[in-house]
Design a protein around this motif. Structure first.
Motif, PDB file in Angstrom:
ATOM      1  N   LEU A 215     -58.119 -21.430 -31.136  1.00  0.00           N
ATOM      2  CA  LEU A 215     -56.849 -21.861 -30.560  1.00  0.00           C
ATOM      3  C   LEU A 215     -56.333 -23.100 -31.292  1.00  0.00           C
ATOM      4  O   LEU A 215     -55.150 -23.186 -31.640  1.00  0.00           O
ATOM      5  N   LEU A 216     -57.219 -24.035 -31.567  1.00  0.00           N
ATOM      6  CA  LEU A 216     -56.832 -25.236 -32.317  1.00  0.00           C
ATOM      7  C   LEU A 216     -56.375 -24.861 -33.724  1.00  0.00           C
ATOM      8  O   LEU A 216     -55.387 -25.410 -34.227  1.00  0.00           O
ATOM      9  N   ALA A 217     -57.060 -23.926 -34.362  1.00  0.00           N
ATOM     10  CA  ALA A 217     -56.643 -23.472 -35.693  1.00  0.00           C
ATOM     11  C   ALA A 217     -55.232 -22.899 -35.641  1.00  0.00           C
ATOM     12  O   ALA A 217     -54.396 -23.183 -36.514  1.00  0.00           O
ATOM     13  N   PHE A 218     -54.940 -22.107 -34.617  1.00  0.00           N
ATOM     14  CA  PHE A 218     -53.594 -21.552 -34.433  1.00  0.00           C
ATOM     15  C   PHE A 218     -52.560 -22.671 -34.341  1.00  0.00           C
ATOM     16  O   PHE A 218     -51.519 -22.631 -35.000  1.00  0.00           O
ATOM     17  N   VAL A 219     -52.859 -23.687 -33.537  1.00  0.00           N
ATOM     18  CA  VAL A 219     -51.941 -24.810 -33.361  1.00  0.00           C
ATOM     19  C   VAL A 219     -51.738 -25.551 -34.677  1.00  0.00           C
ATOM     20  O   VAL A 219     -50.606 -25.843 -35.072  1.00  0.00           O
ATOM     21  N   LEU A 220     -52.829 -25.849 -35.377  1.00  0.00           N
ATOM     22  CA  LEU A 220     -52.726 -26.607 -36.631  1.00  0.00           C
ATOM     23  C   LEU A 220     -52.001 -25.820 -37.714  1.00  0.00           C
ATOM     24  O   LEU A 220     -51.191 -26.386 -38.458  1.00  0.00           O
ATOM     25  N   ILE A 221     -52.261 -24.534 -37.795  1.00  0.00           N
ATOM     26  CA  ILE A 221     -51.559 -23.689 -38.771  1.00  0.00           C
ATOM     27  C   ILE A 221     -50.074 -23.662 -38.453  1.00  0.00           C
ATOM     28  O   ILE A 221     -49.229 -23.796 -39.342  1.00  0.00           O
ATOM     29  N   GLY A 222     -49.753 -23.493 -37.184  1.00  0.00           N
ATOM     30  CA  GLY A 222     -48.346 -23.453 -36.779  1.00  0.00           C
ATOM     31  C   GLY A 222     -47.622 -24.750 -37.059  1.00  0.00           C
ATOM     32  O   GLY A 222     -46.517 -24.750 -37.603  1.00  0.00           O
ATOM     33  N   ARG A 223     -48.244 -25.849 -36.697  1.00  0.00           N
ATOM     34  CA  ARG A 223     -47.593 -27.144 -36.928  1.00  0.00           C
ATOM     35  C   ARG A 223     -47.423 -27.396 -38.426  1.00  0.00           C
ATOM     36  O   ARG A 223     -46.385 -27.884 -38.866  1.00  0.00           O
TER      37      ARG A 223
ATOM     38  N   LEU B 132     -49.443 -33.322 -37.825  1.00  0.00           N
ATOM     39  CA  LEU B 132     -50.655 -32.872 -37.157  1.00  0.00           C
ATOM     40  C   LEU B 132     -51.067 -33.832 -36.048  1.00  0.00           C
ATOM     41  O   LEU B 132     -51.780 -33.439 -35.123  1.00  0.00           O
ATOM     42  N   ALA B 133     -50.579 -35.070 -36.130  1.00  0.00           N
ATOM     43  CA  ALA B 133     -50.910 -36.059 -35.111  1.00  0.00           C
ATOM     44  C   ALA B 133     -50.403 -35.640 -33.736  1.00  0.00           C
ATOM     45  O   ALA B 133     -50.945 -36.052 -32.720  1.00  0.00           O
ATOM     46  N   GLY B 134     -49.396 -34.793 -33.671  1.00  0.00           N
ATOM     47  CA  GLY B 134     -48.853 -34.340 -32.399  1.00  0.00           C
ATOM     48  C   GLY B 134     -49.455 -33.027 -31.916  1.00  0.00           C
ATOM     49  O   GLY B 134     -48.923 -32.390 -31.012  1.00  0.00           O
ATOM     50  N   ALA B 135     -50.574 -32.641 -32.504  1.00  0.00           N
ATOM     51  CA  ALA B 135     -51.175 -31.339 -32.189  1.00  0.00           C
ATOM     52  C   ALA B 135     -51.574 -31.223 -30.717  1.00  0.00           C
ATOM     53  O   ALA B 135     -51.496 -30.134 -30.140  1.00  0.00           O
ATOM     54  N   TRP B 136     -52.003 -32.306 -30.102  1.00  0.00           N
ATOM     55  CA  TRP B 136     -52.431 -32.247 -28.702  1.00  0.00           C
ATOM     56  C   TRP B 136     -51.297 -31.735 -27.809  1.00  0.00           C
ATOM     57  O   TRP B 136     -51.522 -30.974 -26.867  1.00  0.00           O
ATOM     58  N   GLN B 137     -50.063 -32.162 -28.111  1.00  0.00           N
ATOM     59  CA  GLN B 137     -48.892 -31.739 -27.333  1.00  0.00           C
ATOM     60  C   GLN B 137     -48.729 -30.222 -27.371  1.00  0.00           C
ATOM     61  O   GLN B 137     -48.300 -29.614 -26.391  1.00  0.00           O
ATOM     62  N   THR B 138     -49.083 -29.601 -28.479  1.00  0.00           N
ATOM     63  CA  THR B 138     -48.995 -28.150 -28.610  1.00  0.00           C
ATOM     64  C   THR B 138     -50.260 -27.475 -28.091  1.00  0.00           C
ATOM     65  O   THR B 138     -50.191 -26.373 -27.537  1.00  0.00           O
ATOM     66  N   TYR B 139     -51.391 -28.136 -28.234  1.00  0.00           N
ATOM     67  CA  TYR B 139     -52.692 -27.541 -27.906  1.00  0.00           C
ATOM     68  C   TYR B 139     -52.952 -27.432 -26.402  1.00  0.00           C
ATOM     69  O   TYR B 139     -53.366 -26.376 -25.908  1.00  0.00           O
ATOM     70  N   TRP B 140     -52.711 -28.511 -25.662  1.00  0.00           N
ATOM     71  CA  TRP B 140     -53.126 -28.541 -24.258  1.00  0.00           C
ATOM     72  C   TRP B 140     -52.492 -27.456 -23.402  1.00  0.00           C
ATOM     73  O   TRP B 140     -53.167 -26.919 -22.515  1.00  0.00           O
ATOM     74  N   PRO B 141     -51.195 -27.089 -23.615  1.00  0.00           N
ATOM     75  CA  PRO B 141     -50.638 -26.047 -22.744  1.00  0.00           C
ATOM     76  C   PRO B 141     -51.319 -24.685 -22.915  1.00  0.00           C
ATOM     77  O   PRO B 141     -51.198 -23.825 -22.040  1.00  0.00           O
ATOM     78  N   PHE B 142     -52.015 -24.490 -24.007  1.00  0.00           N
ATOM     79  CA  PHE B 142     -52.764 -23.246 -24.214  1.00  0.00           C
ATOM     80  C   PHE B 142     -54.244 -23.417 -23.874  1.00  0.00           C
ATOM     81  O   PHE B 142     -54.891 -22.464 -23.444  1.00  0.00           O
ATOM     82  N   LEU B 143     -54.766 -24.619 -24.053  1.00  0.00           N
ATOM     83  CA  LEU B 143     -56.175 -24.866 -23.740  1.00  0.00           C
ATOM     84  C   LEU B 143     -56.442 -24.728 -22.240  1.00  0.00           C
ATOM     85  O   LEU B 143     -57.441 -24.125 -21.835  1.00  0.00           O
ATOM     86  N   VAL B 144     -55.552 -25.243 -21.425  1.00  0.00           N
ATOM     87  CA  VAL B 144     -55.741 -25.159 -19.968  1.00  0.00           C
ATOM     88  C   VAL B 144     -55.831 -23.699 -19.518  1.00  0.00           C
ATOM     89  O   VAL B 144     -56.786 -23.323 -18.835  1.00  0.00           O
TER      90      VAL B 144
END
Length: 120
Positions: free
Chosen positions: A14-22, A29-41
């Motif tokens: 899931l993190l790889a998906f977020v990082l690739i997308g960003r 990439l510093a803002g990855a958490w903003q994209t990651y958490w809505p999918f991690l939960v």
């Protein structure tokens, strides 16, 4: 231990998906958490719903449901949080996360089947 490794693999994919997308959209990439958490939960919720620790590599019982909850819940959380969810983003998210979250389980099932001793 296998269940924890499977959960961590899901979270890493899931993190790889977020990082690739960003990265592909030239977003920091510093803002990855903003994209990651809505999918991690929802990924974690999907694991709870399926009791994923009982059959972490099960394609349908765990993988498909975790994928569906992750995509659906992630999109809903993005919208509730004021983040965008264009139709193209939803399609790409669904396809890529299916390949990631269900795909590794399909590969594991094929490997397990190939490793089984054949009956004569």
């Amino acid at each position: 231990m296998r269940a924890l490794a499977s959960l961590l693999l899901d979270a890493a994919l899931l993190l790889a998906f977020v990082l690739i997308g960003r990265s592909s959209h030239d977003e920091p990439l510093a803002g990855a958490w903003q994209t990651y958490w809505p999918f991690l939960v929802p990924l974690l919720v999907g694991w709870l719903i399926t009791a994923g620790w009982q059959a972490p590599a099960a394609v349908l019982r765990t993988g498909f449901i975790v994928w569906a909850v992750t995509v659906g819940g992630g999109i809903l959380l993005r919208l509730a949080n004021g983040q965008g969810a264009e139709p193209s983003f939803i399609v790409v998210t669904a396809v890529v996360l299916a390949a990631f979250l269900v795909g590794w389980r399909v590969i594991a099932a094929i490997v397990r089947r190939a490793a089984r001793p054949r009956r004569a």
